[in-house]
Write a protein that holds these residues in place. Structure first.
Motif, PDB file in Angstrom:
ATOM      1  N   SER A 126       0.832  -1.206   0.000  1.00 45.70           N
ATOM      2  CA  SER A 126       0.000   0.000   0.000  1.00 45.70           C
ATOM      3  C   SER A 126       0.864   1.253   0.000  1.00 45.70           C
ATOM      4  O   SER A 126       0.539   2.264  -0.630  1.00 45.70           O
ATOM      5  CB  SER A 126      -0.939  -0.012   1.206  1.00 45.70           C
ATOM      6  N   GLY A 127       2.008   1.216   0.713  1.00 48.87           N
ATOM      7  CA  GLY A 127       2.901   2.370   0.705  1.00 48.87           C
ATOM      8  C   GLY A 127       3.510   2.616  -0.658  1.00 48.87           C
ATOM      9  O   GLY A 127       3.642   3.768  -1.106  1.00 48.87           O
ATOM     10  N   TYR A 128       3.870   1.505  -1.334  1.00 50.14           N
ATOM     11  CA  TYR A 128       4.435   1.642  -2.684  1.00 50.14           C
ATOM     12  C   TYR A 128       3.424   2.266  -3.629  1.00 50.14           C
ATOM     13  O   TYR A 128       3.756   3.182  -4.382  1.00 50.14           O
ATOM     14  CB  TYR A 128       4.869   0.270  -3.202  1.00 50.14           C
ATOM     15  N   HIS A 129       2.168   1.775  -3.626  1.00 44.75           N
ATOM     16  CA  HIS A 129       1.145   2.316  -4.527  1.00 44.75           C
ATOM     17  C   HIS A 129       0.865   3.783  -4.231  1.00 44.75           C
ATOM     18  O   HIS A 129       0.632   4.572  -5.157  1.00 44.75           O
ATOM     19  CB  HIS A 129      -0.145   1.486  -4.413  1.00 44.75           C
ATOM     20  N   TRP A 130       0.895   4.173  -2.950  1.00 46.21           N
ATOM     21  CA  TRP A 130       0.647   5.571  -2.620  1.00 46.21           C
ATOM     22  C   TRP A 130       1.753   6.455  -3.174  1.00 46.21           C
ATOM     23  O   TRP A 130       1.493   7.507  -3.766  1.00 46.21           O
ATOM     24  CB  TRP A 130       0.559   5.730  -1.098  1.00 46.21           C
ATOM     25  N   LEU A 131       3.009   6.054  -3.003  1.00 50.75           N
ATOM     26  CA  LEU A 131       4.125   6.829  -3.535  1.00 50.75           C
ATOM     27  C   LEU A 131       4.093   6.882  -5.056  1.00 50.75           C
ATOM     28  O   LEU A 131       4.347   7.934  -5.669  1.00 50.75           O
ATOM     29  CB  LEU A 131       5.453   6.222  -3.059  1.00 50.75           C
ATOM     30  N   HIS A 132       3.778   5.747  -5.683  1.00 50.94           N
ATOM     31  CA  HIS A 132       3.738   5.703  -7.145  1.00 50.94           C
ATOM     32  C   HIS A 132       2.653   6.630  -7.694  1.00 50.94           C
ATOM     33  O   HIS A 132       2.894   7.398  -8.641  1.00 50.94           O
ATOM     34  CB  HIS A 132       3.497   4.270  -7.607  1.00 50.94           C
ATOM     35  N   ASN A 133       1.462   6.594  -7.123  1.00 52.51           N
ATOM     36  CA  ASN A 133       0.370   7.448  -7.591  1.00 52.51           C
ATOM     37  C   ASN A 133       0.672   8.921  -7.347  1.00 52.51           C
ATOM     38  O   ASN A 133       0.333   9.781  -8.174  1.00 52.51           O
ATOM     39  CB  ASN A 133      -0.930   7.060  -6.889  1.00 52.51           C
ATOM     40  N   THR A 134       1.304   9.227  -6.222  1.00 49.82           N
ATOM     41  CA  THR A 134       1.665  10.620  -5.939  1.00 49.82           C
ATOM     42  C   THR A 134       2.669  11.139  -6.959  1.00 49.82           C
ATOM     43  O   THR A 134       2.551  12.269  -7.450  1.00 49.82           O
ATOM     44  CB  THR A 134       2.255  10.732  -4.522  1.00 49.82           C
ATOM     45  N   GLU A 135       3.651  10.332  -7.322  1.00 53.87           N
ATOM     46  CA  GLU A 135       4.653  10.733  -8.303  1.00 53.87           C
ATOM     47  C   GLU A 135       4.029  10.905  -9.684  1.00 53.87           C
ATOM     48  O   GLU A 135       4.364  11.841 -10.417  1.00 53.87           O
ATOM     49  CB  GLU A 135       5.777   9.699  -8.351  1.00 53.87           C
ATOM     50  N   CYS A 136       3.089  10.006 -10.053  1.00 53.11           N
ATOM     51  CA  CYS A 136       2.416  10.126 -11.361  1.00 53.11           C
ATOM     52  C   CYS A 136       1.614  11.407 -11.443  1.00 53.11           C
ATOM     53  O   CYS A 136       1.607  12.092 -12.473  1.00 53.11           O
ATOM     54  CB  CYS A 136       1.516   8.908 -11.589  1.00 53.11           C
ATOM     55  N   ARG A 137       0.926  11.763 -10.350  1.00 49.09           N
ATOM     56  CA  ARG A 137       0.150  13.008 -10.367  1.00 49.09           C
ATOM     57  C   ARG A 137       1.059  14.222 -10.446  1.00 49.09           C
ATOM     58  O   ARG A 137       0.716  15.235 -11.052  1.00 49.09           O
ATOM     59  CB  ARG A 137      -0.733  13.077  -9.120  1.00 49.09           C
ATOM     60  N   ARG A 138       2.222  14.141  -9.810  1.00 48.86           N
ATOM     61  CA  ARG A 138       3.154  15.271  -9.858  1.00 48.86           C
ATOM     62  C   ARG A 138       3.707  15.475 -11.251  1.00 48.86           C
ATOM     63  O   ARG A 138       3.831  16.598 -11.737  1.00 48.86           O
ATOM     64  CB  ARG A 138       4.299  15.044  -8.871  1.00 48.86           C
ATOM     65  N   ARG A 139       4.044  14.386 -11.950  1.00 49.41           N
ATOM     66  CA  ARG A 139       4.629  14.490 -13.289  1.00 49.41           C
ATOM     67  C   ARG A 139       3.593  14.809 -14.357  1.00 49.41           C
ATOM     68  O   ARG A 139       3.905  15.441 -15.354  1.00 49.41           O
ATOM     69  CB  ARG A 139       5.336  13.183 -13.647  1.00 49.41           C
ATOM     70  N   ASN A 140       2.386  14.331 -14.169  1.00 50.97           N
ATOM     71  CA  ASN A 140       1.352  14.518 -15.186  1.00 50.97           C
ATOM     72  C   ASN A 140       0.065  14.967 -14.508  1.00 50.97           C
ATOM     73  O   ASN A 140      -0.829  14.175 -14.253  1.00 50.97           O
ATOM     74  CB  ASN A 140       1.119  13.220 -15.961  1.00 50.97           C
ATOM     75  N   PRO A 141      -0.022  16.274 -14.190  1.00 49.94           N
ATOM     76  CA  PRO A 141      -1.205  16.761 -13.470  1.00 49.94           C
ATOM     77  C   PRO A 141      -2.475  16.733 -14.298  1.00 49.94           C
ATOM     78  O   PRO A 141      -3.566  16.798 -13.765  1.00 49.94           O
ATOM     79  CB  PRO A 141      -0.812  18.201 -13.091  1.00 49.94           C
ATOM     80  N   ARG A 142      -2.340  16.662 -15.638  1.00 45.25           N
ATOM     81  CA  ARG A 142      -3.517  16.673 -16.501  1.00 45.25           C
ATOM     82  C   ARG A 142      -4.150  15.288 -16.500  1.00 45.25           C
ATOM     83  O   ARG A 142      -3.462  14.276 -16.500  1.00 45.25           O
ATOM     84  CB  ARG A 142      -3.154  17.075 -17.931  1.00 45.25           C
ATOM     85  N   PRO A 143      -5.467  15.193 -16.553  1.00 45.38           N
ATOM     86  CA  PRO A 143      -6.116  13.887 -16.592  1.00 45.38           C
ATOM     87  C   PRO A 143      -5.836  13.220 -17.918  1.00 45.38           C
ATOM     88  O   PRO A 143      -5.549  13.862 -18.917  1.00 45.38           O
ATOM     89  CB  PRO A 143      -7.612  14.226 -16.437  1.00 45.38           C
ATOM     90  N   SER A 144      -5.885  11.887 -17.925  1.00 48.22           N
ATOM     91  CA  SER A 144      -5.675  11.147 -19.179  1.00 48.22           C
ATOM     92  C   SER A 144      -6.807  11.435 -20.122  1.00 48.22           C
ATOM     93  O   SER A 144      -7.890  11.876 -19.737  1.00 48.22           O
ATOM     94  CB  SER A 144      -5.611   9.642 -18.895  1.00 48.22           C
ATOM     95  N   SER A 145      -6.571  11.149 -21.432  1.00 49.57           N
ATOM     96  CA  SER A 145      -7.580  11.446 -22.447  1.00 49.57           C
ATOM     97  C   SER A 145      -8.863  10.697 -22.179  1.00 49.57           C
ATOM     98  O   SER A 145      -9.956  11.200 -22.410  1.00 49.57           O
ATOM     99  CB  SER A 145      -7.030  11.094 -23.836  1.00 49.57           C
ATOM    100  N   SER A 146      -8.751   9.438 -21.688  1.00 49.42           N
ATOM    101  CA  SER A 146      -9.957   8.659 -21.446  1.00 49.42           C
ATOM    102  C   SER A 146     -10.781   9.267 -20.316  1.00 49.42           C
ATOM    103  O   SER A 146     -12.003   9.248 -20.347  1.00 49.42           O
ATOM    104  CB  SER A 146      -9.596   7.209 -21.118  1.00 49.42           C
ATOM    105  N   MET A 147     -10.096   9.798 -19.245  1.00 49.87           N
ATOM    106  CA  MET A 147     -10.819  10.372 -18.125  1.00 49.87           C
ATOM    107  C   MET A 147     -11.403  11.731 -18.478  1.00 49.87           C
ATOM    108  O   MET A 147     -12.373  12.165 -17.876  1.00 49.87           O
ATOM    109  CB  MET A 147      -9.882  10.503 -16.919  1.00 49.87           C
ATOM    110  N   ALA A 148     -10.812  12.437 -19.436  1.00 44.31           N
ATOM    111  CA  ALA A 148     -11.292  13.762 -19.797  1.00 44.31           C
ATOM    112  C   ALA A 148     -12.504  13.701 -20.705  1.00 44.31           C
ATOM    113  O   ALA A 148     -13.130  14.714 -20.971  1.00 44.31           O
ATOM    114  CB  ALA A 148     -10.168  14.540 -20.488  1.00 44.31           C
ATOM    115  N   ILE A 149     -12.860  12.533 -21.215  1.00 46.33           N
ATOM    116  CA  ILE A 149     -13.970  12.379 -22.139  1.00 46.33           C
ATOM    117  C   ILE A 149     -15.249  12.091 -21.369  1.00 46.33           C
ATOM    118  O   ILE A 149     -15.253  11.325 -20.405  1.00 46.33           O
ATOM    119  CB  ILE A 149     -13.675  11.256 -23.145  1.00 46.33           C
ATOM    120  N   ASP A 150     -16.334  12.697 -21.814  1.00 49.56           N
ATOM    121  CA  ASP A 150     -17.634  12.501 -21.187  1.00 49.56           C
ATOM    122  C   ASP A 150     -17.985  11.014 -21.186  1.00 49.56           C
ATOM    123  O   ASP A 150     -17.938  10.364 -22.234  1.00 49.56           O
ATOM    124  CB  ASP A 150     -18.689  13.297 -21.962  1.00 49.56           C
ATOM    125  N   PRO A 151     -18.337  10.442 -20.045  1.00 54.95           N
ATOM    126  CA  PRO A 151     -18.712   9.023 -20.004  1.00 54.95           C
ATOM    127  C   PRO A 151     -19.837   8.667 -20.962  1.00 54.95           C
ATOM    128  O   PRO A 151     -19.917   7.545 -21.451  1.00 54.95           O
ATOM    129  CB  PRO A 151     -19.135   8.813 -18.540  1.00 54.95           C
TER     130      PRO A 151
END
Length: 373
Positions: free
Chosen positions: A11-36
């Motif tokens: 759980s600690g590894y996943h938290w650090l990994h997700n935090t680093e991904c958000r820091r490097r790429n603050p913009r949402p992915s193309s799939s998440m930015a599209i209307d469901p």
């Protein structure tokens, strides 16, 4: 933390990994930015699975574009090899490359691409599909866009790999033909798989208008084995379902298949005389449609001479499609064929059909045209 509230290395590894991904790429992915809602429409679209998958990859920016390949250090340059002016992104390939603009304007939606307004392919697609349309119109619009995107991609790949100039007219015609053929087969398949407990009225298969800029020519023949008399029925309607022209032509033939071949020939002649360039022909006779869509040698020998003439007449058209339909979708042409069996000479109706045809046109689900005088 885990679901049970305790801490673990995982759980600690996943938290650090997700935090680093958000820091490097603050913009949402193309799939998440599209209307469901757009995703739901795509997965329910009336297109083959391979085209749905292609749209998904385009929206996720997963296409093998030069820009994406350059990021992975596979391509030497991100620039478009056809225009050499802009990076080859998904938006550039499908919307912004100069040769693509006339393709979109030539489709049945007559789309004009506003370069300044295109921020992403997903944003453009969502705006075009919504745009004040009804659910049925959105479904039809998505089908057209999906097929044109697929055809643009195929023709672009062919142009790059085979070093030939892309043709907007050829791409437009190929996409229009593919749409007509797929929607025709889809409607017929739905008709054949309807629930058996439905009433006969609900099982009635409706005639479908062609995609723009095509007109549709329905042909049928009625043959009397005793007298050898033939009645030929021809009906021409446009993309709005409007009655353009109908004809009842008496003739003679030695067999039912010969009568059907004559009907196809007369339908081709009538469309050629009226100067149409893009035509969809429909008949409920599979023995005629099969050789006309392939080698004439696949057909029966007694109709070979007639089908040879049909092929000659087809040279008058820029684009044509032959489609088989069930008899229930060809009742209007069948009615005109029956009328011809009681006539001594041909009869033609322009814009106004005979009054006896009105109830059939109403069953097709289309606005009733004015009666003939």
């Amino acid at each position: 933390m885990e679901r049970n509230g305790s801490y673990s290395v995982r759980s600690g590894y996943h938290w650090l990994h997700n935090t680093e991904c958000r820091r490097r790429n603050p913009r949402p992915s193309s799939s998440m930015a599209i209307d469901p809602r757009l995703w739901k429409q795509i997965w329910k679209a009336d297109v083959p699975p391979k085209i749905r998958n292609f749209l998904w990859r385009a929206l996720r920016n997963c296409l093998a574009t030069s820009a994406n390949l350059h990021k992975k250090k596979i391509a030497r340059t991100p620039m478009c090899p056809l225009c050499n002016d802009h990076p080859k992104t998904t938006e550039h390939i499908l919307l912004l490359c100069p040769w693509v603009e006339p393709v979109w304007f030539g489709c049945s939606l007559n789309l004009r691409i506003n370069r300044q307004a295109v921020t992403s392919f997903g944003q453009w697609l969502g705006n075009v599909i919504e745009n004040g349309r009804t659910p049925q119109e959105r479904s039809r619009c998505l089908t057209v866009i999906a097929y044109f995107c697929w055809q643009i991609w195929k023709d672009r790949c062919k142009a790059v790999l085979e070093h030939i100039s892309p043709s907007p007219a050829r791409t437009t015609h190929a996409a229009a033909i593919a749409i007509n053929e797929f929607l025709g087969s889809l409607d017929h398949g739905r008709h054949q798989t309807e629930h058996p407990t439905l009433s006969n009225d609900n099982q009635h298969h409706l005639w479908n208008p062609p995609a723009s800029p095509f007109v549709k020519v329905n042909v049928d023949a009625s043959w009397n084995p005793n007298s050898k008399r033939v009645g030929i029925g021809i009906l021409i309607r446009n993309t709005h379902g409007d009655f353009i022209k109908g004809s009842s032509i008496p003739s003679v033939a030695n067999s039912a298949i010969e009568a059907e071949a004559q009907a196809c020939l007369e339908g081709c002649k009538l469309a050629a005389e009226m100067g149409y360039r893009q035509v969809t022909f429909e008949s409920d006779c599979k023995e005629i449609i099969s050789p006309l869509k392939g080698p004439l040698s696949n057909g029966r020998w007694e109709i070979y001479p007639i089908l040879s003439i049909v092929r000659d007449v087809l040279n008058c058209f820029q684009t044509y499609v032959w489609t088989w339909i069930p008899r229930t979708a060809n009742q209007a042409a069948d009615h005109l064929a029956m009328l011809a069996t009681s006539r001594m000479s041909p009869e033609v109706w322009v814009n106004r059909p005979p009054s006896s045809l009105m109830h059939i046109l109403n069953k097709d689900g289309l606005p009733c045209p004015p009666r003939s005088a």
